[in-house]
Design an enzyme around this catalytic site. Structure first.
Site, short mmCIF file in Angstrom:
data_model
loop_
_atom_site.label_atom_id
_atom_site.label_comp_id
_atom_site.label_asym_id
_atom_site.label_seq_id
_atom_site.Cartn_x
_atom_site.Cartn_y
_atom_site.Cartn_z
CE LYS A 1 -3.93 1.85 11.59
NZ LYS A 1 -4.09 2.48 10.32
CD GLU B 1 -0.86 0.82 3.63
OE1 GLU B 1 -1.35 1.94 3.38
OE2 GLU B 1 -0.90 0.30 4.77
N1 PSU Z 1 -0.85 1.12 9.06
C1 PSU Z 1 0.23 1.89 9.36
N2 PSU Z 1 0.21 3.18 8.97
C2 PSU Z 1 -0.82 3.69 8.23
C3 PSU Z 1 -1.92 2.86 7.89
C4 PSU Z 1 -1.89 1.58 8.35
O1 PSU Z 1 1.17 1.44 9.98
O2 PSU Z 1 -0.76 4.84 7.85
C5 PSU Z 1 -3.04 3.36 7.03
C6 PSU Z 1 -3.51 2.20 6.14
O3 PSU Z 1 -3.41 2.61 4.80
C7 PSU Z 1 -4.93 1.95 6.53
C8 PSU Z 1 -5.36 3.33 6.95
O4 PSU Z 1 -5.69 1.43 5.49
O5 PSU Z 1 -4.22 3.81 7.69
C9 PSU Z 1 -6.64 3.29 7.78
O6 PSU Z 1 -7.21 4.55 7.80
P1 PSU Z 1 -8.73 4.71 8.28
O7 PSU Z 1 -8.71 4.32 9.72
O8 PSU Z 1 -9.05 6.19 8.06
O9 PSU Z 1 -9.55 3.81 7.42
#
Ligand code: PSU
Ligand code: MN
Length: 304
Positions: free
Chosen positions: A154, A22
């Site tokens: 996370k 990603e």
């Molecule tokens: N994991 C990480 N750093 C990030 C992300 C995930 O270590 O920046 C990103 C991923 O791309 C994930 C996104 O899909 O954060 C999720 O964001 P949200 O909670 O707004 O869906």
């Protein structure tokens, strides 16, 4: 679909092991210049483990599966870059914008290109109870048949609620060489996985069995972060509470919430969460590459 997606499809047909990666982690998750260094390191680790990396992102309205080194650099240094989940592709295309694709966005493009394996850091999930902020990553996991390697969700998220959602949507949550769901920065969470597997070949056999039954969901493979940089749960808990409180006070929500929390945690822990994050991303790229190789060997074997 862009030319690059078609190229990726051709590579896949001749059974080169491909691993998708990603790019929101580069555009929104990590500070500069570590973001570009990490992107390059991940690609190198994937190649060292016998697979070909396909980092996915959007440049000036074009969806690209397999960013070149120059394109990675462009994305890592771009200003006003969009965070692209599934609902954001069309906006980026018509406005010719540049953006990093989230787990959900990357899964969408990788699946269209025929790539079966994807490695990331931590998936999005359910934010604090009552906020109704549920990452689109969870819906993508529910309806996209791919193997997704991560270090759990996370730690800034509500992990029990995230696991409940995955259970409701029928997504297998695999502990890789562990019985416990990892908590991204921490190896432990006290929460169980739905099954444990110990080798890339076992993961591939599981995924094949899952999909041959007709299941449409992803197989989420959760690998604990490397012990050397992982942080004990208690060591990050205080910083997480503080970062969450600041986000509430400053009225930060929606797409901006995850990047804000990650950045504040890095500051509050003197870079310890960043070091853990970089390490676990590389570790997941390694396992993802090994699984991609095992997958392509299994497919190839059947074809001969
Ligand atoms: N994991 C990480 N750093 C990030 C992300 C995930 O270590 O920046 C990103 C991923 O791309 C994930 C996104 O899909 O954060 C999720 O964001 P949200 O909670 O707004 O869906
Ligand atoms: Mn969200």
């Amino acid at each position: 679909m862009s030319k690059q997606i078609i190229e990726a499809q051709i590579l896949n047909k001749i059974s080169i092991p491909l691993l998708s990666l990603e790019s929101t982690v580069l555009t929104h998750g990590l500070p500069r210049p570590q973001n570009l260094t990490l992107a390059r390191d991940m690609q190198r680790v994937v190649r060292e483990n016998g697979a070909t990396p396909a980092t996915i992102g959007v440049l000036e309205g074009k969806v690209i599966v397999g960013l070149t080194d120059a394109q990675l650099e462009q994305l890592a240094n771009a200003e006003n870059v969009r965070k692209i989940s599934r609902r954001d592709f069309a906006a980026a295309i018509v406005k010719k914008e540049t953006g990093g694709t989230t787990v959900a966005g990357t899964m969408f493009a990788a699946h269209r290109a025929g790539i079966k394996v994807f490695a990331t850091g931590g998936i999005g999930g359910v934010h604090e109870a009552g906020s109704l902020d549920i990452s689109a990553d969870l819906q993508a996991l529910a309806d996209t048949p791919m193997i997704v390697v991560c270090a759990g969700a996370k730690a800034i998220l509500d992990l029990p609620a995230t696991l409940e959602y995955l259970e409701t949507m029928g997504v297998p949550v695999i502990g890789y060489q562990t019985d416990e769901f990892p908590a991204f920065y921490s190896r432990e969470s006290g929460l169980p996985v739905s099954a444990r597997l110990d080798t890339p070949q076992e993961v591939v056999a599981f995924a094949k069995a899952h999909w041959e039954l007709g299941m449409e969901s992803a197989v989420l493979v959760c690998q604990p972060p490397p012990a050397i940089t992982a942080l004990p749960r208690q060591a990050v808990e205080g910083a997480i509470q503080q970062a969450r409180q600041e986000a509430r006070q400053r009225n930060i929500h929606g797409q901006a919430l995850t990047p804000f929390l990650l950045q504040r945690l890095n500051e509050l822990t003197d870079g310890a969460t960043l070091r853990a994050n970089l390490d676990l991303l590389l570790n997941n790229a390694r396992l993802g590459a090994q699984i991609a190789c095992a997958y392509s060997a299994a497919i190839h074997q059947r074809a001969v």
